[in-house]
Design a protein around this motif. Structure first.
Motif, PDB file in Angstrom:
ATOM      1  N   ARG A 147       0.697  -1.259  -0.112  1.00 36.86           N
ATOM      2  CA  ARG A 147      -0.114  -0.171   0.072  1.00 36.86           C
ATOM      3  C   ARG A 147       1.103   1.173  -0.054  1.00 36.86           C
ATOM      4  NH1 ARG A 147      -4.930   2.603   1.247  1.00 36.86           N
ATOM      5  NH2 ARG A 147      -5.707   0.715   0.078  1.00 36.86           N
ATOM      6  N   LEU A 148       1.805   1.199   0.859  1.00 36.91           N
ATOM      7  CA  LEU A 148       2.567   2.387   0.934  1.00 36.91           C
ATOM      8  C   LEU A 148       3.454   2.594  -0.343  1.00 36.91           C
ATOM      9  CD1 LEU A 148       4.315   4.425   2.910  1.00 36.91           C
ATOM     10  CD2 LEU A 148       6.199   2.754   2.985  1.00 36.91           C
ATOM     11  N   TRP A 149       3.790   1.866  -1.029  1.00 35.12           N
ATOM     12  CA  TRP A 149       4.762   1.974  -2.548  1.00 35.12           C
ATOM     13  C   TRP A 149       3.564   1.896  -3.499  1.00 35.12           C
ATOM     14  CZ3 TRP A 149       8.338  -2.322  -0.620  1.00 35.12           C
ATOM     15  CH2 TRP A 149       9.248  -1.960   0.169  1.00 35.12           C
ATOM     16  N   ARG A 150       2.232   1.902  -3.157  1.00 35.94           N
ATOM     17  CA  ARG A 150       0.900   1.888  -4.178  1.00 35.94           C
ATOM     18  C   ARG A 150       1.500   0.903  -5.278  1.00 35.94           C
ATOM     19  NH1 ARG A 150      -3.025   4.909  -2.200  1.00 35.94           N
ATOM     20  NH2 ARG A 150      -2.145   6.206  -0.794  1.00 35.94           N
ATOM     21  N   LEU A 151       1.767  -0.323  -4.979  1.00 32.61           N
ATOM     22  CA  LEU A 151       2.043  -1.370  -6.130  1.00 32.61           C
ATOM     23  C   LEU A 151       1.005  -2.017  -6.760  1.00 32.61           C
ATOM     24  CD1 LEU A 151       4.936  -3.510  -3.955  1.00 32.61           C
ATOM     25  CD2 LEU A 151       5.173  -1.497  -5.586  1.00 32.61           C
ATOM     26  N   ASP A 152       1.144  -1.908  -7.846  1.00 29.92           N
ATOM     27  CA  ASP A 152       0.260  -2.719  -8.681  1.00 29.92           C
ATOM     28  C   ASP A 152       0.492  -4.290  -8.687  1.00 29.92           C
ATOM     29  OD1 ASP A 152      -1.886  -3.287 -10.381  1.00 29.92           O
ATOM     30  OD2 ASP A 152      -0.838  -2.546 -12.264  1.00 29.92           O
ATOM     31  N   ILE A 153       0.146  -5.052  -7.687  1.00 30.74           N
ATOM     32  CA  ILE A 153       0.549  -6.411  -7.555  1.00 30.74           C
ATOM     33  C   ILE A 153      -0.517  -7.475  -7.298  1.00 30.74           C
ATOM     34  CG2 ILE A 153       1.096  -6.081  -5.128  1.00 30.74           C
ATOM     35  CD1 ILE A 153       3.257  -8.188  -5.171  1.00 30.74           C
ATOM     36  N   THR A 154      -0.665  -8.524  -7.939  1.00 32.71           N
ATOM     37  CA  THR A 154      -1.682  -9.366  -7.764  1.00 32.71           C
ATOM     38  C   THR A 154      -1.609 -10.059  -6.409  1.00 32.71           C
ATOM     39  OG1 THR A 154      -0.658 -11.307  -9.021  1.00 32.71           O
ATOM     40  CG2 THR A 154      -1.735  -9.663 -10.349  1.00 32.71           C
ATOM     41  N   ARG A 155      -2.748 -10.702  -6.213  1.00 35.68           N
ATOM     42  CA  ARG A 155      -2.887 -11.612  -4.948  1.00 35.68           C
ATOM     43  C   ARG A 155      -2.047 -12.779  -5.282  1.00 35.68           C
ATOM     44  NH1 ARG A 155      -5.542 -10.593  -0.213  1.00 35.68           N
ATOM     45  NH2 ARG A 155      -6.474 -12.431   0.712  1.00 35.68           N
ATOM     46  N   ASP A 156      -1.984 -13.272  -6.321  1.00 38.00           N
ATOM     47  CA  ASP A 156      -1.264 -14.520  -6.414  1.00 38.00           C
ATOM     48  C   ASP A 156       0.377 -13.965  -6.434  1.00 38.00           C
ATOM     49  OD1 ASP A 156      -3.275 -16.078  -6.797  1.00 38.00           O
ATOM     50  OD2 ASP A 156      -3.457 -16.491  -8.882  1.00 38.00           O
ATOM     51  N   GLU A 157       0.743 -13.054  -6.978  1.00 36.92           N
ATOM     52  CA  GLU A 157       2.135 -12.574  -6.827  1.00 36.92           C
ATOM     53  C   GLU A 157       2.515 -12.373  -5.349  1.00 36.92           C
ATOM     54  OE1 GLU A 157       3.377 -10.041 -10.898  1.00 36.92           O
ATOM     55  OE2 GLU A 157       1.847  -9.213  -9.353  1.00 36.92           O
ATOM     56  N   LEU A 158       1.675 -11.677  -4.653  1.00 39.87           N
ATOM     57  CA  LEU A 158       1.781 -11.521  -3.144  1.00 39.87           C
ATOM     58  C   LEU A 158       1.982 -12.654  -2.465  1.00 39.87           C
ATOM     59  CD1 LEU A 158       1.891  -8.811  -1.650  1.00 39.87           C
ATOM     60  CD2 LEU A 158      -0.119  -9.312  -0.765  1.00 39.87           C
ATOM     61  N   LEU A 159       1.196 -13.503  -2.679  1.00 41.22           N
ATOM     62  CA  LEU A 159       1.095 -14.961  -1.749  1.00 41.22           C
ATOM     63  C   LEU A 159       2.311 -15.650  -2.564  1.00 41.22           C
ATOM     64  CD1 LEU A 159      -2.868 -15.891  -2.225  1.00 41.22           C
ATOM     65  CD2 LEU A 159      -1.266 -15.078  -0.386  1.00 41.22           C
ATOM     66  N   ALA A 160       2.744 -15.699  -3.592  1.00 41.41           N
ATOM     67  CA  ALA A 160       3.968 -16.320  -3.995  1.00 41.41           C
ATOM     68  C   ALA A 160       5.238 -15.753  -3.304  1.00 41.41           C
ATOM     69  CB  ALA A 160       4.355 -16.288  -5.552  1.00 41.41           C
ATOM     70  N   ILE A 161       5.509 -14.459  -3.001  1.00 46.69           N
ATOM     71  CA  ILE A 161       6.436 -13.925  -2.168  1.00 46.69           C
ATOM     72  C   ILE A 161       6.277 -14.410  -0.738  1.00 46.69           C
ATOM     73  CG2 ILE A 161       7.211 -11.607  -1.363  1.00 46.69           C
ATOM     74  CD1 ILE A 161       6.246 -10.265  -3.902  1.00 46.69           C
ATOM     75  N   ALA A 162       4.947 -14.483  -0.164  1.00 45.28           N
ATOM     76  CA  ALA A 162       4.591 -14.949   1.055  1.00 45.28           C
ATOM     77  C   ALA A 162       5.277 -16.350   1.202  1.00 45.28           C
ATOM     78  CB  ALA A 162       3.017 -14.824   1.235  1.00 45.28           C
ATOM     79  N   ALA A 163       4.910 -17.004   0.201  1.00 43.42           N
ATOM     80  CA  ALA A 163       5.116 -18.728   0.494  1.00 43.42           C
ATOM     81  C   ALA A 163       6.638 -18.704   0.633  1.00 43.42           C
ATOM     82  CB  ALA A 163       4.797 -19.459  -0.772  1.00 43.42           C
TER      83      ALA A 163
END
Ligand code: C5P
Length: 305
Positions: free
Chosen positions: A117-133
């Motif tokens: 949010r801070l960086w106003r990233l245009d990131i998909t949920r799947d991309e975020l979940l892959a980084i999370a994993a």
């Protein structure tokens, strides 16, 4: 300078089946995660350098440097986005540390959501979940929350149907347990006792899924299961007393949460949870006793103060 705050729930595993040790050092799991109303808050603010500040009673047990999983999360997200991870991270810690409730994973999930949010990233949920994993097996669930079936090493998630709210009492132990130690202990116990009649392994917990969908707490209670419990009890034998005390105090069922040592007691309703918590507090078996309910949503942005 701008900032963003995410509130992230703790988790328990209503079912934790541990399969074989894989070549990559992880165990294949079949688990039913449930997010509980016990939260950490992670605030990320633009700054000159990456820093971590931890607030709360347990702050001294949490690393306030780049090894903190929240800091690693911010670095991973910045790398993905091609930006600089120069942020001040503040963690308001409320989830027990080294308690088997995914406290570190919650902070990583919160840092991902807040920094995106801070960086106003245009990131998909799947991309975020892959980084999370990549950050840890429980981090994707901390992002998603609710109730979900976890497979693989716990990072592959399927939401599950649930009705109503479950009410819990959590008995927090004075000394934490290291997750790798508990998995090593289960391997040791399994190598020693070839016959493990109670192990669930990687089978899907269908009866529990049905009970959860029905919303009948009395159907859910006898189906709670944790393959890691014998290993946690072997490392902290005092937990047997805690489990007994919770049941004697009126809980429907009690289990070690994840790799422990927090014990989670399922109660018939909110009033029963308050009464079990009061009795357990007086019994002296736990360092702290909390009530919580779930399933609740995963990491969410909250208005910043
Ligand atoms: O993924 P996470 O960092 O939470 O895992 C911590 C440790 O717990 C791993 O290094 C491994 O020793 C153990 N673990 C495991 N099998 C899993 C998840 C965790 O053996 N499915």
């Amino acid at each position: 300078m701008g900032g963003a705050t995410a509130r992230v729930p703790a988790k328990i595993n209503l079912h934790l089946g541990v399969g074989p040790l894989r070549d990559d050092g992880f165990h294949e799991l079949s688990t039913l995660y449930c997010a509980l109303s016990l939260y950490d808050e992670v605030t990320v603010r633009a700054a000159d350098d990456l820093s971590v500040t931890v607030r709360g009673e347990s702050r001294r047990q949490v690393p306030a440097d780049a090894t903190n999983l929240a800091a690693r999360a911010v670095v991973a997200l910045a790398t993905h986005a091609g930006t600089d991870p120069r942020v001040a991270i503040t963690i308001a810690k409320n989830i027990p540390v080294a308690g088997g409730m995914a406290g570190g994973s919650a902070d990583a999930a919160g840092a991902l959501v807040a920094a995106a949010r801070l960086w106003r990233l245009d990131i998909t949920r799947d991309e975020l979940l892959a980084i999370a994993a990549d950050l840890g097996s429980d981090v994707p669930f901390s992002v998603v929350g609710g109730a979900a079936l976890g497979t693989g090493r716990g990072e592959r998630l399927l939401p599950v149907l649930h009705r109503g709210e479950l009410h819990w009492v959590l008995a927090v132990a004075g000394t934490g347990l290291s997750t790798p130690d508990v998995y090593r202990e289960i391997d040791r116990l399994r190598a020693r006792d070839e016959d493990q009649p109670t192990a669930a392994g990687t089978a899907r917990p269908d009866p529990l899924l049905q009970a959860l969908a029905s919303g009948d707490v009395h159907a859910v209670a006898p189906l709670l299961h944790n393959d890691l419990q014998p290993a946690a009890l072997s490392l902290q034998p005092m937990l047997r007393r805690t489990l007994r005390a919770g049941r004697e105090a009126g809980a429907l069922a009690g289990i070690v949460s994840g790799s422990g040592p927090t014990c989670a007691f399922l109660c018939a309703d909110a009033d029963a949870a308050v009464s079990v918590a009061a009795e357990l507090s007086g019994s002296g078996v736990a360092k702290a006793v909390r009530t919580a309910s779930g399933p609740v949503p995963g990491a969410r942005l909250v208005p910043i103060n």
